[in-house]
Design a protein around this motif. Structure first.
Motif, PDB file in Angstrom:
ATOM      1  N   GLY A 151       3.425  14.607   8.743  1.00 46.45           N
ATOM      2  CA  GLY A 151       2.887  13.655   7.536  1.00 46.45           C
ATOM      3  C   GLY A 151       3.490  12.369   7.382  1.00 46.45           C
ATOM      4  N   TRP A 152       3.262  11.848   8.665  1.00 49.21           N
ATOM      5  CA  TRP A 152       3.897  10.289   8.826  1.00 49.21           C
ATOM      6  C   TRP A 152       2.929   9.492   8.242  1.00 49.21           C
ATOM      7  N   PRO A 153       3.427   8.848   6.959  1.00 53.02           N
ATOM      8  CA  PRO A 153       2.541   8.122   6.172  1.00 53.02           C
ATOM      9  C   PRO A 153       1.924   6.533   6.385  1.00 53.02           C
ATOM     10  N   LEU A 154       2.612   5.959   7.454  1.00 50.92           N
ATOM     11  CA  LEU A 154       2.148   4.654   8.130  1.00 50.92           C
ATOM     12  C   LEU A 154       0.844   4.927   8.846  1.00 50.92           C
TER      13      LEU A 154
END
Length: 558
Positions: free
Chosen positions: A505-508
């Protein structure tokens, strides 16, 4: 080399070592003429004699300002002597006396022993060639404002795990102390003076005379002036772990203007700090001990303004938007913009029956250099086949009657550096037993024998053993990061391209930086990183590289 009666005790010492009696007398005479009123001049005619004198002065709390040593001496050379003298008086200024033909050797020694100066012999007239050099070195030394060192006294049982752990804690944190066995006359006198019968050991008597009965490491740290709590609530960078990677990150972070705090649960240096000799570190062709490397790195970090906390156990990491919160076991909270995880690894436990009971009583994990002198005339065993085990075996061979390396693999080639394999092969009292494992540890109160199994032949035998040192792989100890960031199946922290952006779930919008974990702004360096090189130089490099990525990350916040 006792202090003359009535001599002022606070006069800093200048030590000179030369095996030529006439030269020794001449330089001692010239030094007394100029410095005799303000300094005590001590001369010796061999490196070993001078080391004995330095150790005696250390115990008395004397200050040593300058050490001058001749380059060519039988036994210990001047370079070898100065290197060993650094462990006793690391802040003394070091001068090598050399003939013109040995100038290149003196220049090479600058890296080996942090040489401050070299003087060509003869130095006549001293007013031009000797005194100006010594004047500058004394002035530089005085700026450090080194006070006389008073030692603590530690009383414990020879075969006691808590006593062994506290000895290791004091030694690795550079705290001067003197050891007394509880069953000796002086040990009993100290226990009586401390008001205890010795039921609860160890007992530490601080330099100012305060007794601590079976203290925790945190209690000791507070009493010997090791920093244990942060000075601020918010930092640019928190470094978790004080091994080579953590120290490298602290040095580069602080030197580049980041408000930096390093958090270490036991002692700076990590496994490397326990190494008796590191010989393949760039820039040190004659090698250096892990303690020397650690001490230099720690002083560098402090010089640049980094805070170093000891006995600070990190329990959890929280992500609060752009801020990161590190929580310690004592309830302390440290907030920061970025975090570098450099916690290293811990040696795996040997599961052979009896091993747990004998830990600290003849069985030790890692180098345990404080136990080396206790190996004299004993048969010592080292379990493991990587560099740490090999370096320990080489060091212990100087004390023990015999050192036997026990290796499960068929050879050392797959796990140990070539130079170290060759070195071990050339030491007559070291033997290597491959395809061998420990199946039982035996003894009554302390280690007495081992049961070994030949894995190829399927046979077992019992051997007498004085001490056992264990180096059998490593575990990362990252359970406190459960649910926070991505790790591999063994617990090592994944970074950069090693984890799936979808799964974590890498947010960037941007991809993670090379040493960035699955949490933006949290980086990893050194042995705790998955697929790391497990070498001191690479760990230091990763610590420095992580700081570069921290700067990139911080730029995105502004």
């Amino acid at each position: 080399m006792t202090r003359p009666a009535g001599e002022a005790e606070l006069r800093p010492v200048i030590v000179t070592v030369d095996d030529d009696p006439s030269v020794s007398r001449a330089i001692s005479r010239d030094l007394r003429r100029r410095y005799g009123e303000r300094h005590r001049i001590v001369r010796a005619e061999s490196g070993e004699q001078a080391l004995d004198a330095l150790r005696q002065m250390k115990l008395r709390g004397d200050q040593v300002a300058v050490i001058l040593a001749d380059y060519r001496m039988p036994g210990l050379s001047g370079i070898e002597f100065l290197e060993r003298a650094m462990d006793v008086y690391p802040f003394a200024r070091r001068v090598l006396l050399t003939a013109y033909a040995d100038t290149n050797a003196a220049i090479d020694a600058i890296n080996v022993v942090d040489l401050d100066h070299y003087l060509l012999k003869p130095w006549d007239p001293p007013e031009e060639k000797l005194y100006p050099v010594i004047d500058d070195l004394l002035l530089d030394w005085k700026k450090q404002e080194r006070r006389p060192v008073n030692e603590a006294k530690l009383v414990g049982h020879r075969w006691s795990a808590p006593s062994a752990e506290l000895r290791d804690f004091l030694a690795r944190n550079q705290v001067p102390y003197r050891w007394y066995a509880s069953d000796t006359d002086e040990g009993r006198r100290l226990l009586d003076a401390a008001g205890t019968d010795g039921t609860h050991l160890p007992v530490l008597i601080t330099a100012d005379g305060e007794p601590l009965i079976a203290p925790t490491n945190a209690e000791v740290a507070a009493k010997v002036n090791l920093a244990t709590v942060p000075k601020e609530n918010f930092y640019d960078l928190v470094v978790v772990g004080g091994g080579p990677a953590g120290l490298g990150a602290a040095v580069y972070g602080a030197s580049e203007g980041l408000r930096t705090v390093l958090v270490e649960r036991f002692a700076t240096g990590g496994q490397a700090g326990q190494s008796s000799r590191i010989e393949n570190y760039l820039g040190f062709p004659d090698g250096l001990s892990g303690g020397q490397l650690t001490d230099r790195a720690r002083r560098q970090a402090v010089k640049f303004g980094a805070e170093l906390l000891t006995t600070a156990q990190v329990d959890s990491l929280e992500v609060n938007g752009p801020a990161k919160t590190v929580r310690l076991s004592d309830g302390t909270q440290i907030d920061a913009k970025a975090v570098i995880l450099a916690t290293g690894v811990a040696y795996r436990q040997l599961t052979a029956p009896g091993c747990t009971e004998m830990t600290g009583a003849g069985v030790y994990y890692g180098a345990a250099l404080t136990e080396a002198e206790g190996c004299k005339d004993q048969d010592v065993y080292v379990v493991g086949g990587a560099n740490s085990a090999g370096q320990s075996a080489v060091y212990l061979s100087k004390f023990a009657s015999s050192v036997t390396m026990l290796v499960r693999a068929p050879s050392l080639e797959a796990s140990m550096s070539y130079y170290l394999i060759q070195q071990i092969a050339g030491i007559p009292n070291i033997s290597v037993r491959t395809c061998t494992e420990v199946t039982e540890v035996n003894g009554d109160g302390h280690l007495e024998s081992l049961t070994l199994r030949d894995m190829a032949a399927g046979t077992t035998e019992i051997v007498n053993a004085g001490q056992l040192f264990i180096f059998i792989g490593a575990a990362p100890g990252t359970g406190w990061l459960d649910g926070v960031l991505a790790r591999d199946d063994h617990g090592f922290v994944l970074a950069g391209p090693d984890f799936s952006l979808d799964d974590t779930g890498w947010p960037l919008d941007r991809p993670p930086y090379h040493l960035e974990t699955s949490v933006p702004g949290v980086f990893v360096a050194g042995d705790v990183r998955a697929e790391s090189a497990k070498r001191v130089a690479s760990a230091v490099g990763e610590g420095a590289m992580a700081v570069m990525f921290v700067h990139r990350y911080l730029e995105t916040l502004s």
